[in-house]
Motif scaffolding. Structure first.
Motif, PDB file in Angstrom:
ATOM      1  N   THR A   4      24.483   1.479   8.593  1.00 21.55           N
ATOM      2  CA  THR A   4      22.724   1.715   8.265  1.00 21.55           C
ATOM      3  C   THR A   4      22.909   3.145   8.438  1.00 21.55           C
TER       4      THR A   4
ATOM      5  N   GLY B 242      16.841  -5.267   5.627  1.00 20.84           N
ATOM      6  CA  GLY B 242      18.571  -5.531   5.694  1.00 20.84           C
ATOM      7  C   GLY B 242      19.271  -6.128   5.103  1.00 20.84           C
TER       8      GLY B 242
ATOM      9  N   CYS C 241      23.635  -4.446   6.261  1.00 24.08           N
ATOM     10  CA  CYS C 241      23.601  -3.432   5.850  1.00 24.08           C
ATOM     11  C   CYS C 241      21.606  -3.173   7.054  1.00 24.08           C
ATOM     12  N   PHE C 242      21.701  -2.338   7.581  1.00 21.12           N
ATOM     13  CA  PHE C 242      20.546  -1.792   7.986  1.00 21.12           C
ATOM     14  C   PHE C 242      19.942  -0.404   7.955  1.00 21.12           C
TER      15      PHE C 242
ATOM     16  N   ASN D 278      23.503   4.239  16.296  1.00 20.82           N
ATOM     17  CA  ASN D 278      23.725   3.224  15.607  1.00 20.82           C
ATOM     18  C   ASN D 278      24.910   1.870  15.815  1.00 20.82           C
TER      19      ASN D 278
ATOM     20  N   GLU E 214      14.023   0.380  14.252  1.00 26.34           N
ATOM     21  CA  GLU E 214      14.012  -0.586  13.219  1.00 26.34           C
ATOM     22  C   GLU E 214      15.295  -1.604  13.528  1.00 26.34           C
ATOM     23  N   THR E 215      16.709  -1.063  13.706  1.00 31.52           N
ATOM     24  CA  THR E 215      17.755  -1.621  13.314  1.00 31.52           C
ATOM     25  C   THR E 215      18.215  -2.539  14.543  1.00 31.52           C
TER      26      THR E 215
ATOM     27  N   SER F 217      18.204 -11.036  12.993  1.00 33.87           N
ATOM     28  CA  SER F 217      18.431 -11.283  12.322  1.00 33.87           C
ATOM     29  C   SER F 217      20.714 -11.304  12.166  1.00 33.87           C
ATOM     30  N   LEU F 218      21.204 -10.243  12.173  1.00 42.56           N
ATOM     31  CA  LEU F 218      22.714 -10.316  12.466  1.00 42.56           C
ATOM     32  C   LEU F 218      23.224 -11.007  13.148  1.00 42.56           C
TER      33      LEU F 218
ATOM     34  N   MET G  46      16.405  -5.846  14.369  1.00 36.89           N
ATOM     35  CA  MET G  46      16.699  -6.229  12.776  1.00 36.89           C
ATOM     36  C   MET G  46      18.246  -7.411  14.032  1.00 36.89           C
ATOM     37  N   VAL G  47      19.317  -5.896  13.793  1.00 39.92           N
ATOM     38  CA  VAL G  47      20.485  -7.484  14.985  1.00 39.92           C
ATOM     39  C   VAL G  47      20.004  -8.074  15.772  1.00 39.92           C
TER      40      VAL G  47
ATOM     41  N   ASN H 111      12.304  -7.181   7.965  1.00 36.62           N
ATOM     42  CA  ASN H 111      12.223  -5.848   9.055  1.00 36.62           C
ATOM     43  C   ASN H 111      10.538  -6.090   9.249  1.00 36.62           C
TER      44      ASN H 111
END
Length: 420
Positions: free
Chosen positions: A66, A136, A152-153, A21, A159-160, A167-168, A163-164, A129
């Motif tokens: 993570t 996260g 935090c993820f 990750n 999944e990460t 969202s991130l 989400m990155v 998520n």
């Protein structure tokens, strides 16, 4: 902005799981102009997590973690961030409803401890998520009178990654509105990272763009990143730079972005209206597995057989016993007949084959471990070649051979009359 990365979990520190990750996120954030400055790994221990977070925040304005967002007692990340930030935990009802809906959709009773995943430090921004139960979040933390952030993820890479992206990256981009960043990634095969660097020396002015390399077996990626004011035409600049990169690297580039070789080959087969059959020995069905991972592959993939024994090669594919006796099961001659046999019994337009010595035993002085042969057959012709790949273990040899076979097919599809 500078960023540090923290992988949390006993399994990470103990070597049972590899942290992929942090490297992925560093690459994604680098494209937005974020500078990765440090990486850490800690066990599932509250004091160790808090202590390492403090250390990371000395180095960076953003710390991305993570792992440790699950429902069990050893999932401590959220509580540690709340402790560090001096904020109480509060429940996010939207996240709680999402978790309940996931269990209901699966016809399962939700354990009460799963609602722990809907609790966040007060004032945190929640990152949904879409594919799991662990949301996260990003939380502000005061460090010597300056506000820094901890994001935090989950530890599950699939999944990460989503989400990155969803969202991130938008959150980071919104914090730097005066600058825009854009990048293009080129996936290559057949050239080492050092060779790619050598070929691109002087091709791009560092003042114009940033050039970065990433080895992600079995490919090496080249990324070009530009930045400018919000109204700058970054895409036109990238178009010009892409032309330079493609001119220097040629057919070694098999795709733009993260497309896998099996996706590239599948697209080319579909565009040309061609069908494929596979005969695998040393790869044991690995190529077929990759080909069928691509949605819609039934349009062009007809047959895959793992003819591991000599008897299977002769009985199923019709490889001549004399060919095996004279040249061996691991030979360019056998590979060519395997490919022709797969094509014949399936009625496919193309046959692709592999045979080799994946080790750790079975090698000889003439054919050491890592000797592999690839064959290709089409109407009116066959091609085959023997390769020697480095002995980096059985898994590596099988993976490399599968990639080499798909790449050989790709290059033939580009130019059936050109060099293979």
């Amino acid at each position: 902005m500078k960023a540090a990365f923290l992988a949390i979990g006993d399994e990470i520190v103990g070597g049972l799981t590899t942290d992929t990750n942090s490297g992925f996120m560093a690459g994604e954030l680098r494209a937005l102009g974020v500078q990765p400055v440090a990486g850490f790994a800690v066990p599932d221990d509250e004091d160790a997590i808090v202590r390492t977070l403090r250390r990371a925040l000395e180095e960076a304005e953003l710390v991305v973690c993570t792992g440790g967002l699950g429902p069990t007692a050893d999932d401590l990340t959220t509580a540690c961030v709340a402790r560090l930030a001096g904020r109480p935990m509060v429940r996010d009802e939207a996240s709680a409803a999402h978790i309940r809906d996931i269990f209901a959709s699966r016809g399962m009773e939700m354990p009460a401890n799963n609602l722990k995943q809907a609790d966040f430090p007060a004032g945190a921004t929640v990152f949904p998520n879409p594919t799991g139960t662990a949301p996260g979040f990003v939380c502000p933390v005061d460090v010597d009178g300056r506000t820094r952030h901890v994001a935090c993820f989950p530890g599950v890479p699939r999944e990460t990654k989503r989400m990155v992206a969803e969202s991130l990256l938008p959150w980071v981009a919104a914090r730097n509105p005066g600058q825009r960043f854009a990048s293009r990634t080129f996936s290559t095969f057949g050239l080492a990272e050092s060779k790619l660097d050598e070929l691109l020396v002087g091709a791009i002015d560092p003042a114009e763009a940033r050039l970065a390399f990433r080895a992600a077996f079995p490919r090496v990626q080249v990324r070009v990143t530009v930045h400018g004011a919000p109204d700058d035409d970054l895409e036109s600049r990238l178009d010009a730079l892409e032309s330079v990169v493609r001119e220097r690297l040629g057919a070694s580039i098999y795709a733009g972005g993260d497309e896998g070789m099996e996706e590239t080959v599948g697209r080319m087969l579909r565009e040309r209206g061609l069908t494929l059959a596979l005969a695998e020995s040393c790869t044991g069905g690995r190529i077929g597995d990759r080909v069928t991972d691509v949605p819609g592959s039934s349009a062009y993939f007809l047959l895959g057989v793992a003819t591991y024994s000599n008897e299977a090669k002769t009985g199923v594919l019709g490889v001549s016993e004399q060919t095996i006796e004279k040249f061996g099961a691991v030979s360019a001659e056998t590979a060519a007949e395997m490919a022709a046999g797969a094509r014949r019994i399936s009625g496919a337009d193309l046959g692709l084959s592999t045979t080799g010595i994946a080790g750790p035993g079975g090698g000889t002085e003439d054919k050491p471990v890592g000797t592999v042969c690839i064959g290709l057959a089409w109407e009116g012709g066959t091609w085959s070649r023997r390769f020697t790949v480095p002995d980096r273990g059985r898994e590596w040899i099988k993976g490399q051979t599968a990639q080499m076979a798909l790449d050989s097919l790709r290059r033939w599809l580009i130019d059936p009359n050109g060099p293979k």
